[in-house]
Motif scaffolding. Structure first.
Motif, PDB file in Angstrom:
ATOM      1  N   ASP A  72       0.812  -1.193   0.000  1.00 27.24           N
ATOM      2  CA  ASP A  72       0.000   0.000   0.000  1.00 27.24           C
ATOM      3  C   ASP A  72       0.859   1.261   0.000  1.00 27.24           C
ATOM      4  OD1 ASP A  72      -2.382  -1.427   0.008  1.00 27.24           O
ATOM      5  OD2 ASP A  72      -2.391  -1.572   2.186  1.00 27.24           O
ATOM      6  N   GLY A  73       1.836   1.304  -0.883  1.00 35.13           N
ATOM      7  CA  GLY A  73       2.634   2.509  -1.023  1.00 35.13           C
ATOM      8  C   GLY A  73       3.977   2.490  -0.319  1.00 35.13           C
ATOM      9  N   PHE A  74       4.353   1.370   0.271  1.00 33.64           N
ATOM     10  CA  PHE A  74       5.676   1.303   0.883  1.00 33.64           C
ATOM     11  C   PHE A  74       6.217  -0.110   0.725  1.00 33.64           C
ATOM     12  CE2 PHE A  74       2.861  -0.064   4.228  1.00 33.64           C
ATOM     13  CZ  PHE A  74       3.551  -1.076   4.866  1.00 33.64           C
ATOM     14  N   ALA A  75       7.519  -0.244   0.932  1.00 31.07           N
ATOM     15  CA  ALA A  75       8.171  -1.553   0.868  1.00 31.07           C
ATOM     16  C   ALA A  75       9.124  -1.669   2.047  1.00 31.07           C
ATOM     17  CB  ALA A  75       8.943  -1.703  -0.433  1.00 31.07           C
ATOM     18  N   VAL A  76       9.352  -2.874   2.472  1.00 38.81           N
ATOM     19  CA  VAL A  76      10.350  -3.143   3.503  1.00 38.81           C
ATOM     20  C   VAL A  76      11.627  -3.544   2.778  1.00 38.81           C
ATOM     21  CG1 VAL A  76      10.958  -4.620   5.450  1.00 38.81           C
ATOM     22  CG2 VAL A  76       8.587  -3.867   5.139  1.00 38.81           C
ATOM     23  N   GLY A  77      12.745  -2.955   3.178  1.00 44.10           N
ATOM     24  CA  GLY A  77      14.015  -3.248   2.531  1.00 44.10           C
ATOM     25  C   GLY A  77      14.967  -4.002   3.433  1.00 44.10           C
ATOM     26  N   ALA A  78      16.052  -4.458   2.831  1.00 43.83           N
ATOM     27  CA  ALA A  78      17.099  -5.180   3.546  1.00 43.83           C
ATOM     28  C   ALA A  78      18.303  -4.265   3.755  1.00 43.83           C
ATOM     29  CB  ALA A  78      17.497  -6.429   2.763  1.00 43.83           C
ATOM     30  N   HIS A  79      19.139  -4.641   4.716  1.00 42.93           N
ATOM     31  CA  HIS A  79      20.283  -3.795   5.077  1.00 42.93           C
ATOM     32  C   HIS A  79      21.492  -4.642   5.483  1.00 42.93           C
ATOM     33  CE1 HIS A  79      21.961   0.068   6.142  1.00 42.93           C
ATOM     34  NE2 HIS A  79      22.042  -0.205   7.430  1.00 42.93           N
ATOM     35  N   GLY A  80      21.477  -5.922   5.144  1.00 44.30           N
ATOM     36  CA  GLY A  80      22.564  -6.826   5.513  1.00 44.30           C
ATOM     37  C   GLY A  80      22.189  -7.641   6.738  1.00 44.30           C
ATOM     38  N   CYS A  81      22.904  -8.722   6.934  1.00 43.32           N
ATOM     39  CA  CYS A  81      22.641  -9.596   8.085  1.00 43.32           C
ATOM     40  C   CYS A  81      23.451  -9.195   9.311  1.00 43.32           C
ATOM     41  CB  CYS A  81      22.953 -11.045   7.713  1.00 43.32           C
ATOM     42  SG  CYS A  81      21.853 -11.707   6.441  1.00 43.32           S
ATOM     43  N   SER A  82      24.617  -8.581   9.087  1.00 40.09           N
ATOM     44  CA  SER A  82      25.492  -8.270  10.219  1.00 40.09           C
ATOM     45  C   SER A  82      25.931  -6.810  10.271  1.00 40.09           C
ATOM     46  CB  SER A  82      26.723  -9.175  10.182  1.00 40.09           C
ATOM     47  OG  SER A  82      27.490  -8.900   9.021  1.00 40.09           O
ATOM     48  N   HIS A  83      25.418  -5.975   9.366  1.00 39.78           N
ATOM     49  CA  HIS A  83      25.717  -4.537   9.320  1.00 39.78           C
ATOM     50  C   HIS A  83      27.220  -4.249   9.244  1.00 39.78           C
ATOM     51  CE1 HIS A  83      25.355  -0.199  10.177  1.00 39.78           C
ATOM     52  NE2 HIS A  83      24.198  -0.366   9.551  1.00 39.78           N
ATOM     53  N   ARG A  84      27.914  -4.994   8.391  1.00 42.81           N
ATOM     54  CA  ARG A  84      29.340  -4.744   8.159  1.00 42.81           C
ATOM     55  C   ARG A  84      29.517  -3.986   6.849  1.00 42.81           C
ATOM     56  NH1 ARG A  84      32.064 -10.475   8.544  1.00 42.81           N
ATOM     57  NH2 ARG A  84      30.184 -11.063   7.450  1.00 42.81           N
ATOM     58  N   GLN A  85      30.625  -3.255   6.740  1.00 42.28           N
ATOM     59  CA  GLN A  85      30.940  -2.580   5.487  1.00 42.28           C
ATOM     60  C   GLN A  85      31.238  -3.651   4.447  1.00 42.28           C
ATOM     61  OE1 GLN A  85      34.097   0.231   6.023  1.00 42.28           O
ATOM     62  NE2 GLN A  85      32.740   1.768   6.875  1.00 42.28           N
ATOM     63  N   LEU A  86      30.460  -3.689   3.395  1.00 43.50           N
ATOM     64  CA  LEU A  86      30.608  -4.731   2.386  1.00 43.50           C
ATOM     65  C   LEU A  86      31.948  -4.657   1.667  1.00 43.50           C
ATOM     66  CD1 LEU A  86      26.999  -4.717   0.907  1.00 43.50           C
ATOM     67  CD2 LEU A  86      27.929  -6.079   2.786  1.00 43.50           C
ATOM     68  N   GLN A  87      32.527  -3.458   1.579  1.00 46.71           N
ATOM     69  CA  GLN A  87      33.807  -3.274   0.909  1.00 46.71           C
ATOM     70  C   GLN A  87      34.935  -4.007   1.639  1.00 46.71           C
ATOM     71  OE1 GLN A  87      31.767  -1.009   2.009  1.00 46.71           O
ATOM     72  NE2 GLN A  87      31.256   0.440   0.421  1.00 46.71           N
ATOM     73  N   ASN A  88      34.754  -4.268   2.931  1.00 46.26           N
ATOM     74  CA  ASN A  88      35.780  -4.931   3.731  1.00 46.26           C
ATOM     75  C   ASN A  88      35.647  -6.447   3.734  1.00 46.26           C
ATOM     76  OD1 ASN A  88      36.731  -2.387   4.398  1.00 46.26           O
ATOM     77  ND2 ASN A  88      35.594  -2.302   6.310  1.00 46.26           N
ATOM     78  N   LEU A  89      34.661  -6.963   3.017  1.00 44.67           N
ATOM     79  CA  LEU A  89      34.413  -8.400   2.988  1.00 44.67           C
ATOM     80  C   LEU A  89      34.880  -8.989   1.657  1.00 44.67           C
ATOM     81  CD1 LEU A  89      30.736  -8.447   4.332  1.00 44.67           C
ATOM     82  CD2 LEU A  89      32.851  -8.668   5.645  1.00 44.67           C
ATOM     83  N   SER A  90      35.061 -10.304   1.641  1.00 49.40           N
ATOM     84  CA  SER A  90      35.295 -10.970   0.363  1.00 49.40           C
ATOM     85  C   SER A  90      34.034 -10.812  -0.478  1.00 49.40           C
ATOM     86  CB  SER A  90      35.592 -12.458   0.582  1.00 49.40           C
ATOM     87  OG  SER A  90      34.422 -13.121   1.041  1.00 49.40           O
ATOM     88  N   GLN A  91      34.162 -10.981  -1.772  1.00 48.41           N
ATOM     89  CA  GLN A  91      32.991 -10.845  -2.635  1.00 48.41           C
ATOM     90  C   GLN A  91      31.932 -11.893  -2.263  1.00 48.41           C
ATOM     91  OE1 GLN A  91      33.187 -11.283  -7.064  1.00 48.41           O
ATOM     92  NE2 GLN A  91      32.985  -9.050  -6.934  1.00 48.41           N
ATOM     93  N   ALA A  92      32.363 -13.094  -1.897  1.00 49.04           N
ATOM     94  CA  ALA A  92      31.416 -14.144  -1.497  1.00 49.04           C
ATOM     95  C   ALA A  92      30.668 -13.757  -0.223  1.00 49.04           C
ATOM     96  CB  ALA A  92      32.142 -15.473  -1.306  1.00 49.04           C
ATOM     97  N   ASP A  93      31.374 -13.185   0.743  1.00 49.94           N
ATOM     98  CA  ASP A  93      30.721 -12.769   1.990  1.00 49.94           C
ATOM     99  C   ASP A  93      29.798 -11.573   1.763  1.00 49.94           C
ATOM    100  OD1 ASP A  93      31.876 -14.797   3.442  1.00 49.94           O
ATOM    101  OD2 ASP A  93      33.471 -13.537   4.283  1.00 49.94           O
ATOM    102  N   ALA A  94      30.225 -10.627   0.919  1.00 50.94           N
ATOM    103  CA  ALA A  94      29.370  -9.478   0.603  1.00 50.94           C
ATOM    104  C   ALA A  94      28.108  -9.951  -0.113  1.00 50.94           C
ATOM    105  CB  ALA A  94      30.127  -8.470  -0.257  1.00 50.94           C
TER     106      ALA A  94
END
Length: 119
Positions: free
Chosen positions: A1-23
């Motif tokens: 009804d006019g909004f969506a729920v979004g995702a933000h990661g499972c552990s709130h880590r900087q994705l740039q600091n992870l391996s591509q598989a972990d990101a």
């Protein structure tokens, strides 16, 4: 009804600091969990902290392999990006003047976003 729920990661880590598989796992699994809970066809993903150093071709390929991943949301202000990445004004930035007027004036004052062809 006019909004969506979004995702933000499972552990709130900087994705740039992870391996591509972990990101990838952070993005895919958090979107999958939200999809399973809400029943949404697609789930938007907001990068924890920022997503500026993440390879856009890799993100496009990730979305192609996992069509339930919706738009990506980043925090680099008013600027152009890939069509599947929405840049937003980060209203939580800390400064002496935190009014929305001041936040928007700072975002619009940046010259780079308005140069033609700049990404």
């Amino acid at each position: 009804d006019g909004f969506a729920v979004g995702a933000h990661g499972c552990s709130h880590r900087q994705l740039q600091n992870l391996s591509q598989a972990d990101a990838e796992s952070e993005i895919v699994e958090s979107c999958r969990i939200v999809r399973d809970i809400t029943g949404q066809r697609t789930v938007p993903f907001a990068f924890p902290y920022f997503g500026g150093e993440l390879d856009r071709a890799w993100l496009a390929e990730l979305r192609a392999r996992h069509p339930f991943i919706g738009l990506f949301f980043d925090t680099d202000g008013v600027r152009q990006d890939e069509p599947f990445v929405v840049q937003r004004v980060f209203g939580e930035r800390f400064s002496s003047d935190r009014t929305m007027d001041a936040i928007l004036r700072r975002a619009w004052a940046r010259a780079a976003p308005w140069q033609r062809g700049t990404r």
